[in-house]
Design a protein around this motif. Structure first.
Motif, short mmCIF file in Angstrom:
data_model
loop_
_atom_site.label_atom_id
_atom_site.label_comp_id
_atom_site.label_asym_id
_atom_site.label_seq_id
_atom_site.Cartn_x
_atom_site.Cartn_y
_atom_site.Cartn_z
N LYS B 192 0.80 -1.12 0.03
CA LYS B 192 -0.06 0.10 0.03
C LYS B 192 0.86 1.26 -0.06
O LYS B 192 0.65 2.20 0.77
CB LYS B 192 -0.97 0.01 1.29
N GLN B 193 1.73 1.35 -0.73
CA GLN B 193 2.61 2.56 -1.09
C GLN B 193 1.92 3.61 -1.60
O GLN B 193 0.66 3.39 -2.32
CB GLN B 193 3.82 2.25 -1.86
N PRO B 194 2.06 4.97 -1.54
CA PRO B 194 1.57 5.98 -1.86
C PRO B 194 1.11 5.93 -3.26
O PRO B 194 2.12 5.38 -4.10
CB PRO B 194 2.32 7.28 -1.66
N ALA B 195 -0.07 6.32 -3.60
CA ALA B 195 -0.63 6.13 -5.02
C ALA B 195 0.55 6.79 -6.11
O ALA B 195 0.63 6.08 -7.18
CB ALA B 195 -1.89 6.84 -5.26
N GLU B 196 0.93 7.69 -5.81
CA GLU B 196 1.83 8.49 -6.88
C GLU B 196 2.98 7.62 -7.13
O GLU B 196 3.55 7.54 -8.23
CB GLU B 196 2.37 10.06 -6.40
N SER B 197 3.59 6.98 -5.96
CA SER B 197 4.79 6.04 -6.30
C SER B 197 4.56 4.85 -7.27
O SER B 197 5.02 4.48 -8.02
CB SER B 197 5.27 5.36 -4.99
N VAL B 198 3.19 4.19 -6.86
CA VAL B 198 2.93 3.31 -7.85
C VAL B 198 2.60 3.61 -9.21
O VAL B 198 3.05 3.06 -10.14
CB VAL B 198 1.54 2.53 -7.37
N ALA B 199 1.71 4.94 -9.37
CA ALA B 199 1.58 5.50 -10.74
C ALA B 199 2.90 5.67 -11.28
O ALA B 199 3.19 5.67 -12.60
CB ALA B 199 0.76 6.85 -10.51
N TRP B 200 3.92 6.39 -10.80
CA TRP B 200 5.04 6.56 -11.29
C TRP B 200 5.85 5.43 -11.89
O TRP B 200 6.17 5.41 -12.90
CB TRP B 200 6.15 7.25 -10.15
N THR B 201 5.83 4.16 -11.24
CA THR B 201 6.33 2.91 -11.55
C THR B 201 5.64 2.49 -12.98
O THR B 201 6.16 2.05 -13.77
CB THR B 201 6.38 2.00 -10.60
N ALA B 235 1.72 10.58 -16.99
CA ALA B 235 1.16 9.40 -17.77
C ALA B 235 0.34 10.19 -18.89
O ALA B 235 0.16 9.54 -20.02
CB ALA B 235 0.28 8.69 -16.82
N LEU B 236 -0.16 11.38 -18.55
CA LEU B 236 -0.95 12.10 -19.73
C LEU B 236 0.16 12.26 -20.80
O LEU B 236 -0.05 12.30 -22.19
CB LEU B 236 -1.38 13.29 -19.11
N ALA B 237 1.23 12.84 -20.51
CA ALA B 237 2.49 13.08 -21.37
C ALA B 237 2.64 11.91 -22.16
O ALA B 237 2.77 11.80 -23.44
CB ALA B 237 3.39 13.70 -20.84
N GLY B 238 2.81 10.82 -21.65
CA GLY B 238 3.26 9.72 -22.09
C GLY B 238 2.23 9.16 -23.12
O GLY B 238 2.36 8.59 -24.27
N LEU B 239 0.99 9.19 -22.65
CA LEU B 239 -0.27 8.85 -23.71
C LEU B 239 0.05 9.77 -25.15
O LEU B 239 -0.43 9.31 -25.94
CB LEU B 239 -1.49 9.25 -22.91
N GLY B 240 0.06 10.92 -24.55
CA GLY B 240 0.26 11.97 -26.00
C GLY B 240 1.54 11.48 -26.63
O GLY B 240 1.39 11.21 -28.14
N GLN B 241 2.36 10.77 -26.30
CA GLN B 241 3.72 10.21 -27.05
C GLN B 241 3.18 9.11 -27.74
O GLN B 241 3.59 9.04 -28.91
CB GLN B 241 4.67 10.15 -26.21
N VAL B 242 2.56 8.37 -27.14
CA VAL B 242 2.11 6.97 -27.90
C VAL B 242 1.12 7.30 -29.07
O VAL B 242 1.35 7.07 -30.20
CB VAL B 242 1.20 6.39 -26.89
N ARG B 243 0.31 8.27 -28.84
CA ARG B 243 -0.68 9.07 -29.92
C ARG B 243 0.01 9.82 -31.16
O ARG B 243 -0.31 9.51 -32.43
CB ARG B 243 -1.75 10.12 -29.38
#
Lengths: 557, 436
Positions: B192-201, B235-243
């Motif tokens: 149960k690590q902080p959400a941002e840490s999981v999201a970062w990974t 993640a938003l920017a990552g998604l942009g990169q994929v698009r």
């Protein structure tokens, strides 16, 4: 007093290390702060909505809207009207589950300069929302600010109820923490609020008074067919609009449900639903201390002409002078010494110059060390050590003076007062007696030895002031080193001038005292003793303070 | 009577210990803001609570990561220093302090403080982790590997796995990196690590997949990251990169706009400008590029972190090449990871110093990192040097790794390759014509 020298100095250096340097906006260059003040009145809710955009979002806004960051840009009124409308879309106000439309009543905008003179902007909009079904009872109000989701900044909501309305319960405070985004208190125990929602319930007492009393009081000037005098968006003179916000009020229904024609304008009419004056003060730039100050900003000016150069120099001189008037800076020392040591005018000048020279050298040295050694030594560690060194020196000097004076083995000087220190033979005689051979520096009345003067001046001046250091470092970071060095010199000249004046005043004051009290015990013994004691205490305090910031001494206090 | 006293003291101590233990667990469930407020309240009651200062520092660091606002790091530093002032043996505070320095790109200080933390508590794996991070940035990969090794011996957590993944990735072991990141996510969720840490990974996992041209997987993980931490700007920017790679430019623009609305990172703004340019909206592109430069100016005033990004930006867009080279050179003063060499080589190349660029780029390639950008740069540099064989080899590798690695450069690479293999038309550098 010491705290006031060292603490800000450390603060500035820490900031430099932090890489935030001349960060102008207290909450970061990309922050957008949002503030809502809800004010519940009998028939309306007034919302004072302020947004404060730091440098980067301001630039984006300017790009998008095509406005100029100047108060006089003629496009501003139209822009503000659009902006007020656009922002209101994400402002959700709900009473008893029903959304109420917020109508802009007045807008203002300012462009306070930020880092390096780059503009930031602050927009204030006054919205009004009419309460439609006004009758006594309990109301629940929900408010949500949905603008700029996720963007860092200060997000504050306050809510106040205007009597006779009684606030029953409120999720937000009544007190304003940032004074309408003018002042962001940023100490460790108070982080920026992140409040974007408010829920409150309030009571409107059942109306026992005649209904008429609650009816809108017609402004005296209002005639049935008065046309809309001025609306924010047709304002020709925008400045007038800013200073005296024109507000429009639209009442859909009166209390009795009968339609009431729009009541408009009448900014001068005082009636009970006139917005509260305190809630309405004009926008101001951020007040709180930011790491930049007037001196630092000088160097960040963009264009360089001779005019600017000269102005900058003059301002630097002036700032140096003012700086000398701030507490610390060996000023106390100069004063104490000169009073005690029966110094002369020459001594005063000399001491002022030495302090200034030491100060300048200190700035240069620390600047150089900071730049070259910042990888190995952290300046915030170095700085207090300088403090320790100078503190120890001052203490030592003070002790020496004190013991000598106490034991009566006064330096050769005190034997002769002004009365009999004129003859040149005397001078030679004294020269021979003197402990060191700097004859060419030695001066006739010679109340104070040059070595003491130097020691005192150097130790008093070696701790450079943060402002000067910041200028130097920012000059370096902006590749204007030469100019930075020159500015420091100018700064020091100002500093010297004021120190010298203070020294001279002290000399005169002492002479005056001598005249009044004669040359009794007070002037010959107690005054010198007291002054050396002051020096010792000053030195000890400086040392203690510095040691604490070094971390050598660890007191829980 | 003394007995009663003793018992009282013992009970008090036990309660205190238990509360302290329970404290972080309770606080974890709350959001970061609540967390900060909680410790502030504790400190208002008792300003001598070293642990609370540590908790505050920890929460402020998290806030800084979440918002991207570096001013929170400054506050975190203050809180951690207070914690250490009250209790100099607080190894956790020392470790966190090291992390603050690291975040500020003060890698030497970060290493110094991490070592201090290790001296204070050699059982703490995270301190080794931060030491390794700092060593990675200064290019001491061997030592970083050792530090990470010690870290792994001490703990297997989201943080330790994702750190080792970073090293593996740089060393070209993409499969190993991806496996580690997956372990990291699993460990993070379990603990149960902080959400941002999981999201970062998860975001990092997406990026690693994107680097290999696996767009679908990249998208999956970016979306997962957004689910874990809604509106996560990375993640938003990552998604942009994929698009962009999928040539779905409208959606890419949308995604980048969302990321920038949260945090105007110069890289994102530059990428957005590139999309506008690609789609022929040169006015919009110009605005974005101007914004990047504006931020550059600001960060020069503030002496902040964007040197590398700006140096890439200038070189990529053929503007302010001299400034870009200076920035890249300065960057090398305190950062010597492979990208420090890459950005320098790329700027040297753009400044017509291909010879030097060739020497520098080999430093960037020494670990055989699977990053198309590195190979593209190398290919272009060798092409300039007339070494056709190496140029072909590197350009080929770039396109093999990720055929859509960049909105302009993937095509550039393909054209350069064609030209090298005997086709005729010389490449007109896409970005060169643009004089602003």
């Amino acid at each position: 007093m010491l705290r006031r020298i060292l603490v800000p100095a450390l603060f500035v250096i820490l900031l430099f290390r932090a890489g935030s340097g001349i960060e102008a906006h207290p909450l970061g260059n990309f922050s957008i702060s949002q503030y809502s003040a809800l004010r519940i009145e009998k028939k309306a809710v007034e919302l004072r909505y302020i947004i404060d955009l730091a440098e980067i979002p301001t630039f984006q806004e300017i790009q998008e809207s095509g406005i100029l960051a100047q108060d006089k840009d003629p496009n501003l009124p139209a822009y503000l009207t659009r902006k007020a409308e656009a922002l209101s879309k994400a402002l959700w106000l709900e009473i008893n589950g029903k959304r109420i439309k917020l109508k802009p009543a007045s807008e203002e905008i300012i462009f306070p300069p930020g880092a390096g003179g780059l503009p930031t902007m602050k927009i204030g909009i006054l919205y009004r929302a009419q309460l439609v079904e006004v009758s006594g009872g309990r109301f629940v109000l929900n408010y949500r600010d949905g603008n700029f989701p996720g963007r860092a900044g200060w997000k504050e909501i306050i809510a106040i109820a205007e009597p006779p309305i009684q606030m029953v319960d409120s999720s937000v405070s009544e007190t304003d923490r940032s004074s309408q985004l003018n002042n962001y208190p940023t100490d460790l125990l108070n982080s920026p609020p992140q409040v974007l929602e408010a829920r409150l319930s309030f009571n409107l007492p059942v109306l026992t008074a005649p209904l008429a009393a609650l009816r809108p009081v017609d402004p005296p000037a209002r005639a049935p067919n008065t046309k809309i005098a001025r609306l924010p968006n047709d304002a020709g003179d925008f400045n007038a609009l800013i200073k005296k916000p024109v507000r429009t009020e639209h009442t859909k229904n009166g209390l009795d449900g009968s339609p009431v024609e729009p009541r408009v304008g009448a900014p001068l009419a005082v009636n009970e639903d006139q917005p509260h004056a305190a809630n309405n003060s004009p926008l101001q730039a951020n007040k709180q201390l930011t790491p930049r100050n007037a001196f630092t900003e000088l160097i960040a000016a963009k264009q360089w002409g001779w005019g600017i150069f000269m102005t900058a120099l003059l301002v630097a001189v002036g700032l140096g002078g003012f700086h000398a008037l701030e507490p610390g800076h060996g000023k106390t020392l100069v004063a104490a010494y000169l009073v005690g040591a029966q110094g002369t005018m020459k001594d005063a000048v000399c001491l002022g110059l030495i302090v200034t020279a030491a100060h300048t050298a200190g700035v240069y040295l620390l600047g150089a060390v900071t730049l070259s050694a910042s990888r190995y030594v952290m300046p915030e560690q170095l700085y207090p050590w300088l403090g320790v060194i100078s503190g120890v020196m001052i203490t030592g000097l003070g002790l020496v003076l004190f013991t000598r004076r106490y034991l009566g083995k006064e330096n050769p000087i005190s034997h002769h007062h002004e009365e009999h220190a004129h003859g040149s033979s005397q001078h030679h005689h004294e020269h021979a007696l003197h402990r060191h051979g700097h004859s060419h520096h030695h001066h006739g009345k010679g109340a104070v030895s040059l070595r003491e003067l130097t020691a005192l001046g150097v130790s008093g001046g070696i701790v450079p002031c943060p402002a000067a250091l910041v200028v130097l470092l920012s000059a370096v970071s902006m590749q204007r080193i030469g100019f930075g060095l020159v500015l420091i010199v100018a700064f020091s000249i100002g500093l010297a001038a004021v120190l010298i004046v203070i020294g001279l005043l002290m000399v005169y004051a002492r002479r005056f005292m001598a005249r009044v009290h004669g040359t009794g015990q007070l002037a010959t013994r107690w005054l010198p003793l007291a002054s050396s004691a002051v020096i010792v205490v000053f030195g000890l305090a400086l040392t203690w303070q510095a040691l604490r910031s070094v971390g050598v001494l660890q007191f829980g206090v | 009577m003394p007995l009663v006293k003793t018992i009282g003291v013992v009970i008090l101590a036990a309660t205190a210990l238990l509360t302290m233990r329970a404290l972080p667990v309770a606080a974890q469930r709350a959001t970061t803001d609540n967390h900060i407020a909680y410790y502030q309240r504790l400190l208002q009651r008792n300003p001598q609570n070293s642990r609370a200062y540590f908790g505050l520092g920890d929460a402020l660091i998290r806030k800084a990561r979440e918002t991207g606002d570096p001013s929170y790091f400054g506050r975190a530093e203050e809180a951690l220093k207070k914690s250490l002032e009250i209790n100099p043996d607080n190894a956790g505070a020392m470790r966190h302090l090291a992390y603050v320095f690291y975040s500020r790109h003060e890698f030497e200080s970060a290493a110094v403080h991490a070592r201090k933390a290790i001296d204070m508590d050699a059982t703490d794996g995270d301190s080794y982790g931060i030491l390794g991070d700092a060593l990675m940035e200064t290019g001491e990969y061997e030592k970083a590997g050792d530090a990470y090794e010690k870290m792994m011996q001490r703990e297997e957590s989201l943080y330790s796995y994702s750190r080792r993944a970073g090293l593996k990735s740089v060393r070209g072991d993409s499969a190993g990196a991806i496996a580690d990141l997956q372990s990291a996510i699993a460990a993070g969720k379990a603990a149960k690590q902080p959400a941002e840490s999981v999201a970062w990974t998860e975001w990092q996992l997406g990026s690693d997949h994107f680097a290999l041209g696996k767009l679908d997987k990249a998208e999956t993980f970016y979306r997962q990251s957004l689910e874990t931490y809604p509106n996560y700007y990375r993640a938003l920017a990552g998604l942009g990169q994929v698009r962009v790679a999928q040539k779905r430019y409208d959606e890419a623009i949308d995604s980048y706009h969302k990321a920038i609305a949260i945090l105007p990172m110069p890289e994102y703004i530059a990428a957005l400008g590139d999309i506008y340019r690609k789609t022929g909206m040169s006015d919009e592109a110009r605005k974005q590029y101007e914004l990047v430069e504006y931020i550059g100016k600001l960060s020069a005033l503030n002496k902040v972190l964007y040197n590398r990004e700006l140096a890439y930006f200038y070189a990529d867009h053929d503007i302010k090449l001299k400034e870009g080279l200076e920035l890249a050179q300065r960057e090398l003063d305190y950062r010597r990871d492979i990208y420090a060499y890459d950005v320098l080589a790329w700027n040297l190349y753009k400044n017509g110093q291909a010879e030097k660029a060739g020497q520098v780029i080999s430093e960037a390639l020494k670990l055989d990192t699977k990053d198309a950008k590195l190979f593209y740069h190398a290919g272009m540099i060798y092409r300039q040097l007339g070494n056709k064989q190496k140029a072909r080899e590197y350009l080929n590798r770039a396109l093999e790794i990720n055929p859509q690695f960049h909105i302009f450069f993937a095509e550039n690479a393909a054209r350069a390759l064609k030209e090298l293999e005997g086709s005729i038309e010389p490449i007109a550098s896409h970005l060169k014509s643009d004089d602003r």
